[in-house]
Motif scaffolding. Structure first.
Motif, PDB file in Angstrom:
ATOM      1  N   LEU A  49       0.628  -1.089   0.186  1.00  0.00           N
ATOM      2  CA  LEU A  49       0.092   0.183   0.191  1.00  0.00           C
ATOM      3  C   LEU A  49       0.746   1.811  -0.236  1.00  0.00           C
ATOM      4  N   GLY A  50       1.719   1.524   0.828  1.00  0.00           N
ATOM      5  CA  GLY A  50       2.450   2.879   1.145  1.00  0.00           C
ATOM      6  C   GLY A  50       3.802   2.970  -0.411  1.00  0.00           C
ATOM      7  N   GLU A  51       3.917   1.513  -1.121  1.00  0.00           N
ATOM      8  CA  GLU A  51       4.986   1.545  -1.631  1.00  0.00           C
ATOM      9  C   GLU A  51       4.191   1.680  -3.880  1.00  0.00           C
ATOM     10  N   CYS A  52       4.417   2.749  -4.459  1.00  0.00           N
ATOM     11  CA  CYS A  52       4.049   2.923  -5.292  1.00  0.00           C
ATOM     12  C   CYS A  52       4.604   1.808  -6.009  1.00  0.00           C
ATOM     13  N   SER A  53       5.827   1.897  -6.112  1.00  0.00           N
ATOM     14  CA  SER A  53       6.721   1.235  -7.208  1.00  0.00           C
ATOM     15  C   SER A  53       5.751  -0.505  -7.263  1.00  0.00           C
ATOM     16  N   THR A  54       5.491  -0.571  -6.685  1.00  0.00           N
ATOM     17  CA  THR A  54       4.177  -1.911  -6.434  1.00  0.00           C
ATOM     18  C   THR A  54       3.375  -2.384  -7.056  1.00  0.00           C
ATOM     19  N   GLN A  55       2.567  -1.656  -7.691  1.00  0.00           N
ATOM     20  CA  GLN A  55       1.234  -0.848  -8.203  1.00  0.00           C
ATOM     21  C   GLN A  55       0.940  -0.741  -9.239  1.00  0.00           C
ATOM     22  N   ARG A  56       0.077  -0.933  -9.830  1.00  0.00           N
ATOM     23  CA  ARG A  56      -0.348   0.053 -10.446  1.00  0.00           C
ATOM     24  C   ARG A  56      -0.509   0.620 -10.371  1.00  0.00           C
ATOM     25  N   ASN A  57       0.533   2.282 -11.927  1.00  0.00           N
ATOM     26  CA  ASN A  57       0.010   2.837 -11.461  1.00  0.00           C
ATOM     27  C   ASN A  57      -1.026   4.236 -12.870  1.00  0.00           C
ATOM     28  N   LEU A  58      -1.082   5.056 -12.854  1.00  0.00           N
ATOM     29  CA  LEU A  58      -1.381   5.918 -13.736  1.00  0.00           C
ATOM     30  C   LEU A  58      -0.444   5.544 -15.040  1.00  0.00           C
ATOM     31  N   ASP A  59      -0.811   6.178 -16.135  1.00  0.00           N
ATOM     32  CA  ASP A  59       0.311   5.699 -16.671  1.00  0.00           C
ATOM     33  C   ASP A  59       0.370   7.260 -17.720  1.00  0.00           C
ATOM     34  N   ASP A  60       1.297   8.838 -18.315  1.00  0.00           N
ATOM     35  CA  ASP A  60       0.956   9.395 -18.960  1.00  0.00           C
ATOM     36  C   ASP A  60      -0.407  10.016 -19.471  1.00  0.00           C
ATOM     37  N   ARG A  61      -1.128   8.739 -20.198  1.00  0.00           N
ATOM     38  CA  ARG A  61      -2.860   9.529 -20.399  1.00  0.00           C
ATOM     39  C   ARG A  61      -3.645   9.511 -19.179  1.00  0.00           C
ATOM     40  N   GLY A  62      -3.182   8.567 -18.612  1.00  0.00           N
ATOM     41  CA  GLY A  62      -4.573   9.362 -16.460  1.00  0.00           C
ATOM     42  C   GLY A  62      -3.676  10.021 -16.896  1.00  0.00           C
ATOM     43  N   ARG A  63      -2.492  10.354 -16.723  1.00  0.00           N
ATOM     44  CA  ARG A  63      -2.326  11.820 -16.003  1.00  0.00           C
ATOM     45  C   ARG A  63      -2.327  12.854 -16.666  1.00  0.00           C
ATOM     46  N   ALA A  64      -2.655  12.810 -18.093  1.00  0.00           N
ATOM     47  CA  ALA A  64      -2.843  13.487 -19.022  1.00  0.00           C
ATOM     48  C   ALA A  64      -4.653  14.345 -18.643  1.00  0.00           C
ATOM     49  N   GLN A  65      -5.075  12.606 -18.265  1.00  0.00           N
ATOM     50  CA  GLN A  65      -6.706  12.711 -18.273  1.00  0.00           C
ATOM     51  C   GLN A  65      -6.797  13.520 -17.192  1.00  0.00           C
ATOM     52  N   ALA A  66      -6.430  12.837 -15.805  1.00  0.00           N
ATOM     53  CA  ALA A  66      -6.926  13.386 -14.503  1.00  0.00           C
ATOM     54  C   ALA A  66      -6.909  14.905 -14.392  1.00  0.00           C
ATOM     55  N   ARG A  67      -5.734  15.880 -15.328  1.00  0.00           N
ATOM     56  CA  ARG A  67      -5.057  17.131 -15.140  1.00  0.00           C
ATOM     57  C   ARG A  67      -6.614  17.691 -16.521  1.00  0.00           C
ATOM     58  N   ARG A  68      -7.105  17.211 -17.372  1.00  0.00           N
ATOM     59  CA  ARG A  68      -7.428  17.688 -18.334  1.00  0.00           C
ATOM     60  C   ARG A  68      -9.025  17.419 -17.511  1.00  0.00           C
ATOM     61  N   THR A  69      -9.372  16.759 -16.739  1.00  0.00           N
ATOM     62  CA  THR A  69     -11.000  16.635 -15.900  1.00  0.00           C
ATOM     63  C   THR A  69     -10.630  17.562 -14.937  1.00  0.00           C
ATOM     64  N   GLY A  70      -9.473  17.825 -13.692  1.00  0.00           N
ATOM     65  CA  GLY A  70      -9.699  18.679 -13.012  1.00  0.00           C
ATOM     66  C   GLY A  70      -9.790  20.891 -14.385  1.00  0.00           C
ATOM     67  N   GLU A  71      -9.125  20.274 -14.786  1.00  0.00           N
ATOM     68  CA  GLU A  71      -8.998  22.339 -15.290  1.00  0.00           C
ATOM     69  C   GLU A  71     -10.832  22.285 -16.529  1.00  0.00           C
ATOM     70  N   ALA A  72     -11.329  20.753 -16.712  1.00  0.00           N
ATOM     71  CA  ALA A  72     -13.122  20.924 -17.370  1.00  0.00           C
ATOM     72  C   ALA A  72     -13.638  21.503 -15.530  1.00  0.00           C
ATOM     73  N   LEU A  73     -13.357  20.953 -14.797  1.00  0.00           N
ATOM     74  CA  LEU A  73     -14.945  21.736 -13.455  1.00  0.00           C
ATOM     75  C   LEU A  73     -14.096  22.795 -13.150  1.00  0.00           C
ATOM     76  N   ARG A  74     -13.198  23.136 -13.216  1.00  0.00           N
ATOM     77  CA  ARG A  74     -12.732  24.028 -12.571  1.00  0.00           C
ATOM     78  C   ARG A  74     -13.086  25.388 -13.704  1.00  0.00           C
ATOM     79  N   ASP A  75     -12.911  25.373 -15.148  1.00  0.00           N
ATOM     80  CA  ASP A  75     -12.984  26.244 -15.653  1.00  0.00           C
ATOM     81  C   ASP A  75     -14.967  26.432 -15.680  1.00  0.00           C
ATOM     82  N   ALA A  76     -15.761  24.925 -15.282  1.00  0.00           N
ATOM     83  CA  ALA A  76     -17.031  25.026 -15.123  1.00  0.00           C
ATOM     84  C   ALA A  76     -17.508  25.911 -14.184  1.00  0.00           C
ATOM     85  N   GLY A  77     -16.003  26.466 -13.344  1.00  0.00           N
ATOM     86  CA  GLY A  77     -16.839  26.742 -12.276  1.00  0.00           C
ATOM     87  C   GLY A  77     -16.812  25.884 -10.981  1.00  0.00           C
TER      88      GLY A  77
END
Length: 181
Positions: A49-77
């Motif tokens: 649990l405390g060691e990210c290197s042992t887990q399935r993690n976000l890839d570049d697409r996942g990190r971009a998806q998270a950023r885009r989602t936050g941006e869209a929500l913030r832009d919508a207020g």
């Protein structure tokens, strides 16, 4: 980059017409988001649990998806009074990259996929945490497919949000939001 925003109202078991993000601006809303894209299923052998290197993690697409989602929500207020996440790295990273407020880890939101946790106990604890909030509090939860399905009876894709309203019996889904390129 062009974003496509899809919001669908849920009525009974069918989907209705697309709408804007006004559902997330309503008092008392609980938005349940499955972490962004993280290739694979479950976690590798030797998961810690405390060691990210042992887990399935976000890839570049996942990190971009998270950023885009936050941006869209913030832009919508859209704002949230609380942002909760599981302790899994892919959920924490999604919540942090969205930049919707202070991210607080809640162990009941940890995945119970493949027998890693206790579905009934964690679902009951999550419901109790939600019920303890003021009725008008807006909450974003970033967690896992199994947790969201246990709370809503709905399946959800990576990065998708199930919008719910609190009821005496738990959470009632009222919409789905997916932000894609």
């Amino acid at each position: 980059m062009r974003l496509l925003l899809t919001v669908i109202f849920l009525t009974h078991a069918s989907f209705g017409a697309a709408a804007d993000l006004s559902l997330l601006k309503q008092d008392g809303v609980v938005a349940l988001m499955r972490h962004a894209l993280a290739p694979g299923t479950g976690d590798p052998a030797g998961f810690e649990l405390g060691e990210c290197s042992t887990q399935r993690n976000l890839d570049d697409r996942g990190r971009a998806q998270a950023r885009r989602t936050g941006e869209a929500l913030r832009d919508a207020g859209v704002t949230f009074d609380h942002v909760w996440t599981s302790q899994w790295c892919r959920s924490r990273d999604t919540a942090r990259l969205m930049d919707m407020g202070e991210v607080v880890e809640k162990p009941p939101l940890n995945s119970f996929f493949g027998g890693q946790g206790d579905r009934a106990r964690q679902t009951a604890e999550t419901r109790a945490l939600i019920a303890a909030l003021p009725p008008d509090a807006r909450l974003l939860i970033v967690t896992h497919q199994v947790n969201i399905t246990a709370l809503t009876g709905r399946a959800v894709r990576s990065g998708e949000i199930i919008v719910t309203r609190r009821t005496e019996d738990g959470l009632r889904p009222v919409g789905r939001i997916s932000i894609d390129r």
